[in-house]
Design a protein around this motif. Sequence first.
Motif, PDB file in Angstrom:
ATOM      1  N   LYS A   1       0.485   4.441   0.742  1.00 47.16           N
ATOM      2  CA  LYS A   1       0.408   5.677  -0.035  1.00 47.16           C
ATOM      3  C   LYS A   1       0.692   6.916   0.802  1.00 47.16           C
ATOM      4  CE  LYS A   1      -3.721   4.098  -1.333  1.00 47.16           C
ATOM      5  NZ  LYS A   1      -3.730   2.684  -0.947  1.00 47.16           N
ATOM      6  N   ARG A   2       0.805   6.755   2.114  1.00 54.28           N
ATOM      7  CA  ARG A   2       1.129   7.872   3.028  1.00 54.28           C
ATOM      8  C   ARG A   2       0.134   9.026   2.845  1.00 54.28           C
ATOM      9  NH1 ARG A   2       4.124   3.912   5.125  1.00 54.28           N
ATOM     10  NH2 ARG A   2       6.187   3.656   4.202  1.00 54.28           N
TER      11      ARG A   2
ATOM     12  N   ILE B   1      -0.563  14.722  -7.827  1.00 53.90           N
ATOM     13  CA  ILE B   1       0.233  13.491  -7.874  1.00 53.90           C
ATOM     14  C   ILE B   1       1.697  13.783  -7.524  1.00 53.90           C
ATOM     15  CG2 ILE B   1       1.025  11.620  -9.397  1.00 53.90           C
ATOM     16  CD1 ILE B   1      -1.989  11.524  -8.524  1.00 53.90           C
ATOM     17  N   GLU B   2       2.153  14.921  -8.044  1.00 54.22           N
ATOM     18  CA  GLU B   2       3.527  15.336  -7.766  1.00 54.22           C
ATOM     19  C   GLU B   2       3.693  15.626  -6.254  1.00 54.22           C
ATOM     20  OE1 GLU B   2       6.241  19.073  -9.384  1.00 54.22           O
ATOM     21  OE2 GLU B   2       4.284  18.663 -10.308  1.00 54.22           O
ATOM     22  N   TYR B   3       2.696  16.312  -5.692  1.00 48.89           N
ATOM     23  CA  TYR B   3       2.746  16.635  -4.263  1.00 48.89           C
ATOM     24  C   TYR B   3       2.742  15.351  -3.418  1.00 48.89           C
ATOM     25  CZ  TYR B   3       1.626  18.422   0.342  1.00 48.89           C
ATOM     26  OH  TYR B   3       1.672  18.695   1.681  1.00 48.89           O
ATOM     27  N   LEU B   4       1.834  14.431  -3.767  1.00 53.28           N
ATOM     28  CA  LEU B   4       1.748  13.184  -2.994  1.00 53.28           C
ATOM     29  C   LEU B   4       3.056  12.402  -3.063  1.00 53.28           C
ATOM     30  CD1 LEU B   4      -1.864  11.888  -3.856  1.00 53.28           C
ATOM     31  CD2 LEU B   4      -1.081  12.998  -1.746  1.00 53.28           C
ATOM     32  N   GLU B   5       3.690  12.483  -4.233  1.00 55.24           N
ATOM     33  CA  GLU B   5       4.961  11.765  -4.377  1.00 55.24           C
ATOM     34  C   GLU B   5       6.030  12.406  -3.495  1.00 55.24           C
ATOM     35  OE1 GLU B   5       5.618  10.456  -8.468  1.00 55.24           O
ATOM     36  OE2 GLU B   5       7.757  10.880  -8.139  1.00 55.24           O
ATOM     37  N   LYS B   6       6.036  13.746  -3.475  1.00 54.41           N
ATOM     38  CA  LYS B   6       7.019  14.464  -2.669  1.00 54.41           C
ATOM     39  C   LYS B   6       6.852  14.133  -1.182  1.00 54.41           C
ATOM     40  CE  LYS B   6       6.698  18.641  -1.115  1.00 54.41           C
ATOM     41  NZ  LYS B   6       6.520  20.066  -0.841  1.00 54.41           N
ATOM     42  N   VAL B   7       5.623  14.277  -0.682  1.00 52.88           N
ATOM     43  CA  VAL B   7       5.388  13.980   0.737  1.00 52.88           C
ATOM     44  C   VAL B   7       5.624  12.501   1.033  1.00 52.88           C
ATOM     45  CG1 VAL B   7       3.642  13.882   2.570  1.00 52.88           C
ATOM     46  CG2 VAL B   7       3.795  15.879   1.104  1.00 52.88           C
ATOM     47  N   GLY B   8       5.174  11.643   0.110  1.00 49.75           N
ATOM     48  CA  GLY B   8       5.394  10.205   0.291  1.00 49.75           C
ATOM     49  C   GLY B   8       6.874   9.889   0.459  1.00 49.75           C
ATOM     50  N   ASN B   9       7.704  10.554  -0.351  1.00 51.32           N
ATOM     51  CA  ASN B   9       9.149  10.322  -0.239  1.00 51.32           C
ATOM     52  C   ASN B   9       9.703  10.832   1.085  1.00 51.32           C
ATOM     53  OD1 ASN B   9       9.380   9.050  -2.707  1.00 51.32           O
ATOM     54  ND2 ASN B   9       9.790  10.960  -3.822  1.00 51.32           N
ATOM     55  N   GLN B  10       9.213  12.003   1.517  1.00 51.04           N
ATOM     56  CA  GLN B  10       9.661  12.528   2.814  1.00 51.04           C
ATOM     57  C   GLN B  10       9.298  11.561   3.941  1.00 51.04           C
ATOM     58  OE1 GLN B  10       7.533  16.313   2.659  1.00 51.04           O
ATOM     59  NE2 GLN B  10       9.473  17.438   2.657  1.00 51.04           N
TER      60      GLN B  10
ATOM     61  N   ARG C   1      -9.284   7.142  -7.690  1.00 55.15           N
ATOM     62  CA  ARG C   1      -8.154   6.207  -7.719  1.00 55.15           C
ATOM     63  C   ARG C   1      -8.643   4.779  -7.985  1.00 55.15           C
ATOM     64  NH1 ARG C   1      -7.576   3.871  -2.328  1.00 55.15           N
ATOM     65  NH2 ARG C   1      -9.556   4.335  -1.362  1.00 55.15           N
ATOM     66  N   GLY C   2      -7.765   4.007  -8.621  1.00 56.32           N
ATOM     67  CA  GLY C   2      -8.131   2.635  -8.975  1.00 56.32           C
ATOM     68  C   GLY C   2      -7.463   1.615  -8.073  1.00 56.32           C
ATOM     69  N   TYR C   3      -6.642   2.083  -7.113  1.00 57.55           N
ATOM     70  CA  TYR C   3      -5.985   1.154  -6.177  1.00 57.55           C
ATOM     71  C   TYR C   3      -5.571   1.898  -4.926  1.00 57.55           C
ATOM     72  CZ  TYR C   3      -1.725   3.326  -7.883  1.00 57.55           C
ATOM     73  OH  TYR C   3      -0.775   4.236  -8.216  1.00 57.55           O
TER      74      TYR C   3
ATOM     75  N   ARG D   1      -1.367  -8.312   2.912  1.00 55.38           N
ATOM     76  CA  ARG D   1      -1.636  -6.869   2.978  1.00 55.38           C
ATOM     77  C   ARG D   1      -0.455  -6.164   2.323  1.00 55.38           C
ATOM     78  NH1 ARG D   1      -5.504  -3.259   5.120  1.00 55.38           N
ATOM     79  NH2 ARG D   1      -5.863  -4.571   6.960  1.00 55.38           N
ATOM     80  N   ARG D   2      -0.760  -5.204   1.454  1.00 54.25           N
ATOM     81  CA  ARG D   2       0.303  -4.494   0.736  1.00 54.25           C
ATOM     82  C   ARG D   2       1.256  -5.465   0.024  1.00 54.25           C
ATOM     83  NH1 ARG D   2       1.614   0.298   5.208  1.00 54.25           N
ATOM     84  NH2 ARG D   2      -0.305   1.413   4.845  1.00 54.25           N
ATOM     85  N   GLY D   3       0.704  -6.583  -0.414  1.00 50.96           N
ATOM     86  CA  GLY D   3       1.496  -7.530  -1.175  1.00 50.96           C
ATOM     87  C   GLY D   3       2.478  -8.348  -0.346  1.00 50.96           C
ATOM     88  N   VAL D   4       2.413  -8.214   0.971  1.00 54.15           N
ATOM     89  CA  VAL D   4       3.294  -9.027   1.832  1.00 54.15           C
ATOM     90  C   VAL D   4       2.424  -9.765   2.858  1.00 54.15           C
ATOM     91  CG1 VAL D   4       5.279  -7.480   1.577  1.00 54.15           C
ATOM     92  CG2 VAL D   4       3.670  -7.120   3.467  1.00 54.15           C
ATOM     93  N   PRO D   5       2.960 -10.817   3.459  1.00 52.35           N
ATOM     94  CA  PRO D   5       2.171 -11.505   4.496  1.00 52.35           C
ATOM     95  C   PRO D   5       1.875 -10.557   5.652  1.00 52.35           C
ATOM     96  CG  PRO D   5       4.245 -12.671   4.056  1.00 52.35           C
ATOM     97  CD  PRO D   5       4.293 -11.404   3.289  1.00 52.35           C
ATOM     98  N   THR D   6       0.703 -10.681   6.248  1.00 52.06           N
ATOM     99  CA  THR D   6       0.374  -9.857   7.419  1.00 52.06           C
ATOM    100  C   THR D   6       1.269 -10.267   8.603  1.00 52.06           C
ATOM    101  OG1 THR D   6      -1.347 -11.444   7.994  1.00 52.06           O
ATOM    102  CG2 THR D   6      -2.023  -9.517   6.719  1.00 52.06           C
TER     103      THR D   6
END
Lengths: 320, 320
Positions: B42-43, B4-13, B318-320, B91-96
């Motif tokens: 989620k990148r 989770i920490e790794y995914l967050e790091k790469v996601g931020n990059q 994962r749940g989402y 999609r992703r909580g915003v209009p497509t």
Amino acid sequence: MELIEYLEKVGNQVDRLIDRYFGDPVGELNKASAHLLTAGGKRLRPAVMMLAADAVRKGSSDDLMPAAIALELTHSFTLIHDDIMDGDEVRRGVPTVNKKWDEPTAILAGDVLYARAFAFICQALAMDAAKLRAVSMLAVTCEEICAGQHLDMAFEDRDDVSEEEYLEMVGKKTGALYAASTAMGGVLAGGSQPQVDALYRYGMNIGVAFQIQDDLIDLLASPERSGKDRASDIREGKQTLINIKAREHGFDLAPYRRRLDDAEIDDLIQQLTDNGVIGEVKATAEGLVTSAGKILAILKPSDEKDLLISIGTFFVERGY
Amino acid sequence: MELIEYLEKVGNQVDRLIDRYFGDPVGELNKASAHLLTAGGKRLRPAVMMLAADAVRKGSSDDLMPAAIALELTHSFTLIHDDIMDGDEVRRGVPTVNKKWDEPTAILAGDVLYARAFAFICQALAMDAAKLRAVSMLAVTCEEICAGQHLDMAFEDRDDVSEEEYLEMVGKKTGALYAASTAMGGVLAGGSQPQVDALYRYGMNIGVAFQIQDDLIDLLASPERSGKDRASDIREGKQTLINIKAREHGFDLAPYRRRLDDAEIDDLIQQLTDNGVIGEVKATAEGLVTSAGKILAILKPSDEKDLLISIGTFFVERGY
């Protein structure tokens, strides 16, 4: 060799390769992707690329055929997507992909050709570094084509588009792929940066001239010759140079934004000829081609250079 | 490092780079192209690519960030075009893009990202030959994604899709881009052909598992968590594994092919849980991930290899 003879030779080579890769499509999506590509077309972008390559290094074009095919695929992909957006139903004398199949299939069919264009570049026999530059060039070009099509559509809601704006739009929508064709030919043949730059500018100029002539053909040529609806640009309110020049002459084409019968179109052509609009539009295209020729001074004399220059002249003299 | 920490790091990059290139778009077309890309995500594909690269050659992933971005752009382009075809509005909580702008703009916005994906690969710091292979891989992958989407749509008109057909469709539509992510990471990091092949198969397995889990999430998760309409697959008659397994249990989902209220969806979930459908679908996804882990025996032990294996597990938990 005469230009017409050369174009026929390259056209046949391209047709054979396209037939080999797309001639016997399996499944509806592959059929839809191949539909327009195998329905003919003048194969002008491949020819332009190969002439540019040979003008830089004679004999190099044979190795670059896959990249030439990539340009034809790119052209075909943009036509398929444009036809969806414009709601066009006929192209090259056959139903458009969105008409023969449906819009989702047409979106995907274009996307498939888009992918294959990049795959084909990778197959050219050239230095890896040159092929990567060609990939980058094609990518930038595709983005420009999208921007050009977006401008073109935005112009439909306006009646005050200037000649400068029109030329910018056409430079992106049509000029960029011709510019990429000449520049990619130069890059893949191992040309110097100044040579590649000159080829890019040459391709841009003749590409814009090509589109202006295409706009004239849309109005002037019979559907049997052009393979398109006649006067479709005027019906759809496209802001072409004809439209813009007509407005400068105080002649408003807005009332013609509807389905026109043949007599109405003939009458319109007569009026636009009499008031000088057609002549001015032709002169603009010819001027672009004349100045383009000078850009190629950087290339040493060769038959291919002469043919490359004569293709510019051909672009503004063709009747379909 | 925990996954989770790794995914967050790469996601931020990835977010930072995307923000740099797409954060301040000029003009409607660039805004439309950036819309979904900057709305989150989620990148995961970039993360998977970078882990694969580091598992082959530690420390190589930093040089490959542009190629990781290319995968995210490809993903975003396919979502934009899919949303047009499926008529989705959120999609992703915003209009497509097709909802917020219109279909023509959405076609072009997808096409722009498509081009940029290839341009980004060229910018990775890797051998030219490896980058060309990556370009070819991405091209082949894009074509597979199109074929997968085409199958997916064709399945909507059928009620007899087999599990095998479903897995083929999902392999193309979702698996192929994960397979390309791991394989491109391996190629760009200088991996051997057996390593690249193994990474491809690993990515394919976890990608298919990812999609099965996505189908479960479409039904089970609240719209607030998933950012999508709830039970949209069932409403649209998509042939998911849930649908197929339900049919095997004699439970027909066809009557639910309409807008459902929350109570109806809750009741449906309860029935599909009670008759074992949900459990079997979960087990299929978990089985794919378990067998995937063994494929990576060819890679020497490393933290990145462990993280790459744990990402497969994460995909089905994962749940989402």
